[in-house]
Design an enzyme around this catalytic site. Structure first.
Site, mmCIF file in Angstrom:
data_model
loop_
_atom_site.group_PDB
_atom_site.id
_atom_site.type_symbol
_atom_site.label_atom_id
_atom_site.label_comp_id
_atom_site.label_asym_id
_atom_site.label_seq_id
_atom_site.Cartn_x
_atom_site.Cartn_y
_atom_site.Cartn_z
ATOM 1 N N ASP A 119 -1.914 4.822 7.931
ATOM 2 C CA ASP A 119 -2.229 6.028 8.716
ATOM 3 C C ASP A 119 -2.742 5.587 10.090
ATOM 4 O OD1 ASP A 119 -3.500 8.327 9.784
ATOM 5 O OD2 ASP A 119 -3.744 9.210 7.823
ATOM 6 N N ASP A 140 0.862 -1.185 0.000
ATOM 7 C CA ASP A 140 0.000 0.000 0.000
ATOM 8 C C ASP A 140 0.897 1.233 0.000
ATOM 9 O OD1 ASP A 140 -2.317 1.462 -0.080
ATOM 10 O OD2 ASP A 140 -3.181 0.605 1.744
ATOM 11 N N ASP A 141 0.317 2.369 -0.374
ATOM 12 C CA ASP A 141 1.129 3.597 -0.398
ATOM 13 C C ASP A 141 1.499 4.044 1.014
ATOM 14 O OD1 ASP A 141 -1.531 4.260 0.163
ATOM 15 O OD2 ASP A 141 -1.661 5.877 -1.319
#
Ligand SMILES: O=P(O)(O)OC[C@H]1O[C@H](OP(=O)(O)OP(=O)(O)O)[C@H](O)[C@@H]1O
Ligand code: HPA
Ligand SMILES: [Mg+2]
Length: 164
Positions: free
Chosen positions: A101, A97-98
């Site tokens: 968070d 995934d980028d």
């Protein structure tokens, strides 16, 4: 109001450099059967990783959480909804995934594929414990702006902003 008070714009060049750095780290931990990209943010990192690591088997987990396409709306997370999963437990696969968070997306995909190796380019402190390999840490109150979400526009000189 969002919990994000800082903006962190990322250029294509920086993203490419970080994704290549992640590829180096993952190559050392292989061999790998394939890559599973968490859409949509994981798609560009997955493209760079599979090129650098010579991986040809690429799958996706399609998941929706943060709503809206721009501004504050995009900074609010709603219910996680999985549109498409993958078979198996993820053994031998990289889940990419980028960023992580709050870690909610990461927790969801880890529950789905407990044996996969979860990798991201960026990690914030709340989600960091859920990531096996990442490149860059940013603070929890930072909103990362990826190059595919931006375009070149006029920038007001700092002195003008300061005067207001
Ligand atoms: O750790 P969390 O708080 O769960 O946030 C991280 C997730 O949020 C973003 O995806 P988003 O849901 O915005 O969708 P997108 O990838 O389709 O842009 C990002 O690409 C991660 O997948
Ligand atoms: O910092 C962020 N930037 C872009 N998308 C995100 N989704 C969750 N956090 C972020
Ligand atoms: Mg995403």
């Amino acid at each position: 109001m969002t919990p994000y008070s800082k903006d962190f714009p990322v250029s294509w060049e920086e993203l490419h450099r970080n994704a290549r750095a992640l590829s180096w780290r993952l190559l050392e931990q292989g061999p790998w059967k394939g890559i599973i990209a968490i859409t949509r943010g994981g798609l560009v990192p997955a493209a760079i990783l599979c090129r650098e690591m010579d991986i040809r088997l690429i799958d996706t987990i399609c998941i929706v959480s943060y709503s809206g396409d721009a501004g504050e709306a995009a900074m609010k997370q709603g219910e996680l909804s999985v549109l498409k999963g993958v078979e198996g437990d993820g053994e031998g696969f990289i889940l990419i995934d980028d960023l992580v968070d709050t870690g909610r997306t990461a927790q969801k995909v880890r529950d789905m594929l407990p044996k996969a190796h979860f990798a991201t380019i960026y990690a914030k402190p709340a989600g960091k414990p859920l990531v096996d390999t990442f490149v860059t840490e940013v603070s929890q109150d930072t909103w990362i702006r990826f190059p595919w979400d931006m375009e070149y526009t006029f920038s007001t000189p700092l002195a003008d902003r300061h005067a207001k």
